[in-house]
Motif scaffolding. Structure first.
Motif, short mmCIF file in Angstrom:
data_model
loop_
_atom_site.label_atom_id
_atom_site.label_comp_id
_atom_site.label_asym_id
_atom_site.label_seq_id
_atom_site.Cartn_x
_atom_site.Cartn_y
_atom_site.Cartn_z
N CYS A 1 -58.57 98.61 65.07
CA CYS A 1 -58.12 97.34 65.66
C CYS A 1 -58.51 96.16 64.78
CB CYS A 1 -58.73 97.16 67.06
SG CYS A 1 -58.03 98.21 68.35
N ALA A 2 -59.75 96.17 64.32
CA ALA A 2 -60.23 95.07 63.47
C ALA A 2 -59.47 95.04 62.15
CB ALA A 2 -61.73 95.23 63.22
N GLU A 3 -59.19 96.21 61.60
CA GLU A 3 -58.49 96.30 60.31
C GLU A 3 -57.08 95.74 60.42
OE1 GLU A 3 -58.15 97.39 56.24
OE2 GLU A 3 -59.93 97.55 57.51
N VAL A 4 -56.40 96.04 61.53
CA VAL A 4 -55.01 95.62 61.68
C VAL A 4 -54.89 94.24 62.34
CG1 VAL A 4 -54.54 96.60 63.98
CG2 VAL A 4 -52.70 96.54 62.26
N GLY A 5 -56.02 93.74 62.92
CA GLY A 5 -55.98 92.44 63.60
C GLY A 5 -55.25 92.50 64.92
N MET A 6 -55.58 93.50 65.73
CA MET A 6 -54.88 93.73 66.98
C MET A 6 -55.90 94.05 68.06
SD MET A 6 -51.89 96.59 67.64
CE MET A 6 -50.74 95.82 66.48
N SER A 7 -55.65 93.64 69.28
CA SER A 7 -56.56 93.94 70.37
C SER A 7 -56.47 95.41 70.75
CB SER A 7 -56.22 93.08 71.60
OG SER A 7 -54.98 93.50 72.16
N PRO A 8 -57.54 95.98 71.32
CA PRO A 8 -57.49 97.39 71.74
C PRO A 8 -56.34 97.67 72.71
CG PRO A 8 -59.75 96.61 71.74
CD PRO A 8 -58.89 95.41 71.50
N GLY A 9 -56.10 96.76 73.64
CA GLY A 9 -55.02 96.97 74.60
C GLY A 9 -53.67 97.07 73.92
N ALA A 10 -53.45 96.23 72.92
CA ALA A 10 -52.17 96.26 72.19
C ALA A 10 -52.05 97.54 71.37
CB ALA A 10 -52.06 95.03 71.28
N LEU A 11 -53.15 97.94 70.72
CA LEU A 11 -53.12 99.14 69.90
C LEU A 11 -52.82 100.39 70.74
CD1 LEU A 11 -53.57 100.59 67.18
CD2 LEU A 11 -56.00 100.70 67.74
N TYR A 12 -53.46 100.49 71.89
CA TYR A 12 -53.27 101.67 72.73
C TYR A 12 -51.86 101.77 73.30
CZ TYR A 12 -58.15 103.14 72.60
OH TYR A 12 -59.38 103.61 72.19
N ARG A 13 -51.11 100.69 73.27
CA ARG A 13 -49.71 100.78 73.69
C ARG A 13 -48.87 101.52 72.64
NH1 ARG A 13 -50.40 95.42 75.78
NH2 ARG A 13 -49.43 94.47 73.94
N TYR A 14 -49.37 101.55 71.41
CA TYR A 14 -48.68 102.27 70.34
C TYR A 14 -49.23 103.68 70.17
CZ TYR A 14 -46.52 97.88 68.82
OH TYR A 14 -45.78 96.74 68.76
N PHE A 15 -50.55 103.80 70.17
CA PHE A 15 -51.19 105.09 69.95
C PHE A 15 -52.38 105.24 70.90
CE2 PHE A 15 -49.33 104.01 65.77
CZ PHE A 15 -48.52 105.12 65.60
N PRO A 16 -52.37 106.28 71.74
CA PRO A 16 -53.46 106.44 72.71
C PRO A 16 -54.74 107.01 72.11
CG PRO A 16 -51.88 108.22 72.96
CD PRO A 16 -51.30 107.26 71.95
N SER A 17 -54.68 107.52 70.87
CA SER A 17 -55.85 108.16 70.28
C SER A 17 -55.70 108.25 68.77
CB SER A 17 -56.02 109.58 70.85
OG SER A 17 -54.91 110.39 70.46
#
Length: 221
Positions: A55-71
């Protein structure tokens, strides 16, 4: 001037003033996540890299990231699927080569160059290592491996049936051995170790000839 945006297949051209569609924006975000995950896996290892680090590397919140990939496993699956698509293009060229020796040498060298030039050796070494202890990652890797083995089994088997090669062992032993040699060379990134590619190709061809034992080489037009 037309704008360029990135998707998983590379840049796509947009007409001047045209905004990317929702699907194109999702492709862009997906590719950004995959690129960030690759950097994290190489830097910290699969076990060491956390979803928070990605998340930090891509500059995205955990909630946003998990919408794309759950794991992380889902991310690895997407990385391997993108690599499988690239391999499909490469292997299509290999299968067009009537001389099975030259076809296998071309495929192996292309794989080695791809791992080296795209800096993928460390990434896929990490994924292969994780596959030995993580059933989900193992399933992903085995799916791709079985597909490749089936393709090359048909390619080499046809050459045997035509009487062009006479390997000393059956395909069940020959094929995984050939694949292990090429894959090992790629994962060890031999060009980065200072091994010249032209010399590596000479050695590979000698090994392939010794293992396939050509009886005659097909005529080229």
């Amino acid at each position: 001037m037309d704008d360029l945006v990135e998707n998983s297949y590379g840049p796509i051209e947009l007409a001047e003033g045209q905004a990317p569609t929702r699907a194109e924006r999702r492709e862009q975000q997906t590719q950004r996540i995959l690129d960030a995950a690759k950097a994290c896996f190489i830097r910290s290892g699969f076990k060491g890299a956390s979803m928070q680090e990605i998340c930090a590397e891509v500059g995205m919140s955990p909630g946003a990231l998990y919408r794309y990939f759950p794991s992380k496993e889902a991310i690895v699956e997407a990385i391997c699927e993108a690599d499988r698509r690239e391999d499909a293009v490469l292997f299509a060229k290999v299968l067009q080569e009537p001389d099975v020796v030259e076809g296998l040498v071309f495929g192996a060298m292309a794989h080695i160059r791809h791992m080296h030039e795209d800096d993928n050796a460390k990434l896929f070494a990490e994924i292969c290592s994780e596959a030995m202890r993580n059933p989900a990652v193992e399933t992903t890797c085995m799916k791709n491996m079985v597909e490749v083995q089936t393709m090359f089994a048909n390619y080499i088997g046809s050459a045997v049936e035509r009487g062009e090669i006479d390997p000393p062992v059956g395909l069940d032993v020959l094929l995984p051995t050939l694949m292990s040699i090429a894959h090992g060379m790629a994962l060890n990134d031999m060009p980065a170790m200072g091994v010249p590619l032209d010399q590596l190709e000479v050695l590979l061809r000698a090994m392939v000839v010794g293992m396939l034992r050509p009886t005659r080489r097909p005529e080229t037009v």
